[in-house]
Design an enzyme around this catalytic site. Structure first.
Site, PDB file in Angstrom:
ATOM      1  N   TYR A  12      41.969  25.395  51.629  1.00  0.00           N
ATOM      2  CA  TYR A  12      41.459  24.789  52.874  1.00  0.00           C
ATOM      3  C   TYR A  12      40.907  25.812  53.857  1.00  0.00           C
ATOM      4  CZ  TYR A  12      45.164  21.354  51.584  1.00  0.00           C
ATOM      5  OH  TYR A  12      45.992  20.475  50.946  1.00  0.00           O
TER       6      TYR A  12
ATOM      7  N   CYS B  97      42.609  37.346  40.172  1.00  0.00           N
ATOM      8  CA  CYS B  97      41.199  37.670  39.926  1.00  0.00           C
ATOM      9  C   CYS B  97      40.269  36.568  40.408  1.00  0.00           C
ATOM     10  CB  CYS B  97      40.992  37.951  38.444  1.00  0.00           C
ATOM     11  SG  CYS B  97      41.935  39.390  37.956  1.00  0.00           S
ATOM     12  N   GLU B  98      40.213  36.374  41.692  1.00  0.00           N
ATOM     13  CA  GLU B  98      39.326  35.410  42.350  1.00  0.00           C
ATOM     14  C   GLU B  98      39.029  35.983  43.726  1.00  0.00           C
ATOM     15  OE1 GLU B  98      38.471  32.166  41.381  1.00  0.00           O
ATOM     16  OE2 GLU B  98      39.698  32.124  39.568  1.00  0.00           O
TER      17      GLU B  98
END
Ligand code: PLP
Length: 430
Positions: free
Chosen positions: A325, A353-354
């Site tokens: 959000y 890993c983002e």
């Protein structure tokens, strides 16, 4: 302490002897004992929040049914059961959890748009107080299932009042176009239909317009719509004896003005106080959010394009709200900032890993060094319940504090725990 450095603004999270404590327990000592990351909750803070609501609602006949989706750890549920709360649940899994925590069926409200056949059977077997129904097809299914079991299901209709809650679009549930509830224009027709079904005991209405609502006005508007509807239904000779007012009461993610519980209670009193209905409310976040924090350890610092990235050992899989959000949680260094220190802006990021694995850019944190501990505050709601095992990271552990004691209420999962559900077909071609 320098003014620009944030200090905890929530009850029971305080610096004592130069370190953050939850009640009288040193967070650093817990970190040393159990390892990071972990959620830490204050039992006294949870009790205080319930008391705040109960006191505000004193002159109203309201049963608090805690929305357990906010945090369904058994130990927290047991505290709330002990305080006389009921629960609002939304799945068969939550039903079993609520039973395990000791809630009687008579204090359970079953909400949600997609109850399965099995969940409806389980709810009827448990003798839930009511099922909050969200569509005509669901109503018909409940009637058939109850009939087949030789039972009568007690239900209320959740209506969609078409009121903008003024909150984040992803947690707005009471406007036209949302999947929730039956539009209030259609409600009289559906209510009349429901009242004719032989295995349905239709007792009233429910409404829930969204979450993290900080202003009382949208609540008041939706309660007015409910009050109008009650009059319309009664004028048609239909019975309305219960109203479920939902949850959604906002909390302070930063040191901002607090949600005005007394104004909220007044809005109920002024709109629905004289309708002669038994009232239920379903707060989740309000009860547990401020009582919890996620504690993590700094792994590394790195500089990139003039920005500092502080990499910690908790990630978006442990606390999803910022990635989901764009939510921001306050961050407090466990070692109390000194008078000599000043803020060093940094991005607090996790190891997942983002690029969305970030807790945000902070401008009010003191310098963070490798191995420092940091707490992401106001994380008691929609934190651990939304956590996942993404990147094969085991589910985060949880600790409950009461006074100067603490207890590990959910141990850290192991990778072996994760692997136990999987099978490899070594004989076939897949
Ligand atoms: N009731 C219902 C039907 C909900 O869908 C929710 C949250 O999504 C709640 C209660 C609890 O909301 P909150 O945690 O904002 O109080």
């Amino acid at each position: 302490m320098p003014k620009d450095l944030l200090r905890p603004h929530v009850e029971h999270f305080v610096y004592q002897k130069g370190e953050l404590h939850v009640e009288d327990v040193s967070v650093r000592e817990v970190a040393r004992d159990v390892g990071t990351p972990f959620y830490i909750y204050s039992a006294s803070a949870i009790r205080a929040r319930v008391k705040l609501l109960v006191d505000a609602m004193a002159s109203l006949d309201v049963q608090i049914c805690y929305a357990m989706k906010a945090n369904s750890n058994l130990s927290l549920l047991r505290i709330l059961a002990g305080l006389g709360c009921g629960v609002d649940l939304v799945s068969g899994g939550e039903l079993e959890r609520a039973q395990a925590a000791g809630f009687p069926g008579a204090r359970m409200v079953f909400s949600g748009v997609g109850k399965t056949h099995e969940e409806i059977v389980a709810a009827l077997d448990a003798g839930v107080h009511q099922l909050n129904v969200e569509s005509v097809e669901e109503l018909v299914a409940i009637d058939e299932i109850a009939g087949a079991l030789g039972k009568v299901a007690t239900v209320v209709l959740r209506i969609n009042p078409d009121v903008d809650a003024g909150t984040h679009p992803k947690i707005t549930t009471g406007t036209r176009g949302n999947k929730f509830g039956i539009s209030y224009q259609q409600a009289p027709e559906v209510y009349a239909l429901a009242s004719r079904l032989s295995h349905i005991n239709l007792v009233g209405l429910a409404v829930h317009i969204g979450s993290q609502i900080t202003d009382v006005t949208p609540f008041r508007k939706s309660f007015e719509r409910v009050a109008d509807l009650v009059k319309v239904l009664r004028a048609e000779g239909l019975t309305v004896e219960r109203l479920d007012l939902g949850g959604g009461l906002g909390v302070a993610y930063s040191p901002e003005p607090r949600f005005d519980v007394d104004a909220y209670a007044n809005a109920i009193r002024e709109t629905l106080g004289d309708c002669g209905c038994a009232l239920t409310m379903e707060p989740g976040r309000f009860i547990v959010a401020e009582a919890g924090a996620l504690v993590t350890k700094v792994l590394y610092n790195k500089e990139a394009d003039g920005e500092t990235f502080t990499i910690v050992d908790a990630g978006m899989n442990d606390l999803m709200r910022p990635a989901l959000y764009g939510a921001t949680h306050p961050a407090w260094r466990i070692k109390e900032p000194t008078e000599q220190e000043s803020a060093v802006p940094c991005h607090l990021v996790g190891p997942v890993c983002e690029s969305s694995d970030t807790f945000g850019r902070f401008t009010s944190l003191p310098p963070l060094e490798k191995s420092d501990f940091v707490a992401l505050g106001v994380a008691g709601a929609y934190g651990s319940t939304m956590s996942s095992t993404y990147n094969a990271r085991p589910l985060v552990q949880e600790v409950l504090v009461e006074g100067n004691n603490y207890f590990l209420i959910r141990r850290k999962q192991t990778v072996a725990d994760l692997l136990q559900y999987e099978r490899v077909n070594t004989e076939g071609s897949i």
